[in-house]
Design a protein around this motif. Structure first.
Motif, PDB file in Angstrom:
ATOM      1  N   PRO A 198      58.875  16.359  49.902  1.00 43.38           N
ATOM      2  CA  PRO A 198      59.806  17.477  49.754  1.00 43.38           C
ATOM      3  C   PRO A 198      60.901  17.180  48.729  1.00 43.38           C
ATOM      4  N   VAL A 199      61.554  18.255  48.238  1.00 40.54           N
ATOM      5  CA  VAL A 199      62.721  18.076  47.376  1.00 40.54           C
ATOM      6  C   VAL A 199      63.752  17.224  48.113  1.00 40.54           C
ATOM      7  N   GLY A 200      64.248  16.192  47.438  1.00 43.11           N
ATOM      8  CA  GLY A 200      65.168  15.237  48.052  1.00 43.11           C
ATOM      9  C   GLY A 200      64.511  13.883  48.277  1.00 43.11           C
ATOM     10  N   ALA A 230      56.114  31.254  48.630  1.00 47.47           N
ATOM     11  CA  ALA A 230      56.510  30.915  50.000  1.00 47.47           C
ATOM     12  C   ALA A 230      55.245  30.909  50.840  1.00 47.47           C
ATOM     13  N   ARG A 274      57.275  25.425  57.115  1.00 41.75           N
ATOM     14  CA  ARG A 274      57.565  26.563  56.233  1.00 41.75           C
ATOM     15  C   ARG A 274      58.070  26.019  54.903  1.00 41.75           C
ATOM     16  N   CYS A 275      57.411  26.403  53.827  1.00 45.20           N
ATOM     17  CA  CYS A 275      57.634  25.764  52.530  1.00 45.20           C
ATOM     18  C   CYS A 275      57.741  26.799  51.407  1.00 45.20           C
ATOM     19  N   ILE A 276      58.484  26.452  50.355  1.00 47.08           N
ATOM     20  CA  ILE A 276      58.415  27.187  49.085  1.00 47.08           C
ATOM     21  C   ILE A 276      58.116  26.169  47.994  1.00 47.08           C
ATOM     22  N   VAL A 311      57.692  25.494  43.905  1.00 47.51           N
ATOM     23  CA  VAL A 311      57.941  25.974  42.545  1.00 47.51           C
ATOM     24  C   VAL A 311      57.139  25.091  41.598  1.00 47.51           C
ATOM     25  N   TYR A 366      60.107  22.866  48.551  1.00 44.45           N
ATOM     26  CA  TYR A 366      61.343  23.038  49.324  1.00 44.45           C
ATOM     27  C   TYR A 366      60.999  23.238  50.789  1.00 44.45           C
ATOM     28  N   TRP A 367      61.246  22.219  51.585  1.00 46.77           N
ATOM     29  CA  TRP A 367      61.180  22.342  53.044  1.00 46.77           C
ATOM     30  C   TRP A 367      62.036  21.227  53.626  1.00 46.77           C
ATOM     31  N   GLY A 368      62.743  21.565  54.680  1.00 47.87           N
ATOM     32  CA  GLY A 368      63.640  20.598  55.307  1.00 47.87           C
ATOM     33  C   GLY A 368      63.175  20.282  56.713  1.00 47.87           C
TER      34      GLY A 368
END
Lengths: 124, 124
Positions: free
Chosen positions: A39-41, A82, A97-99, A101, A116-118
């Protein structure tokens, strides 16, 4: 630069590759020098070898990807979607649940993917 | 760095600001030196003055923003959402399908916004 339709078709193939358990189909969408942050991060993966290993491990662990809304394009070299990732975790079904890019190079390959998912986006 | 909950709350306020016709509410979410690229592929706006003008013009032209799926966080300083923008164009209703990615600074303000929507994502 790829067209909006070409970029959307690439994202559609990404979903299909997962749903067919076909890692080759997914990996073939990426450029040799692509970067994947999922994930992002987290620490990004760089280059086709790392990306290949990542998807070869990830795809068998996923039961199904399902769009949550139609894929979006842009006025540039990127598209986004999404979607929901259905997985099995510790013997129980879960959804992430993810987006995603995806940014494309001039040859139409994905040069950058950001997912993007946290922690809160994972539900069992 | 803001928490996942704080970032999602900011995106929720962004939607509310549009739906209440309250441009102040939207603009207050952005850092002084924020960058807005809407749509991705266009020349980015830089700084609060340009961003203020942009939203003061955009918000009255929008009838409603509606989430297409729950807001996504990340493991870093960003969150994303897929939503639909209901507008009136040339006397007829239209919808723009969009995904926004917001990146935050350490103080919890949006430092970067990217809006992914292409010509094909506008439907009358």
């Amino acid at each position: 630069m790829p067209t909006e339709q070409e970029m959307k078709a690439s994202l559609q193939k990404y979903l299909e590759g997962f749903n067919e358990g076909n890692s080759e189909k997914v990996i073939s969408l990426f450029a040799e020098d692509a970067r994947v942050e999922d994930p992002v991060g987290s620490e990004p993966l760089k280059g086709k070898a790392s990306i290949t290993t990542f998807f070869q491990q990830a795809i068998p662990s996923v039961k199904r990807l399902e769009l949550a809304a139609p894929i979006r394009g842009s006025h540039g070299n990127a598209a986004a979607m999404a979607f929901n990732i259905y997985v099995e975790m510790e013997g129980k079904g879960a959804v992430i649940r993810c987006i995603d890019v995806m940014t494309f190079n001039d040859d139409g390959f994905i040069i950058d993917m950001k997912a993007y998912w946290g922690p809160e986006d994972v539900q069992s």
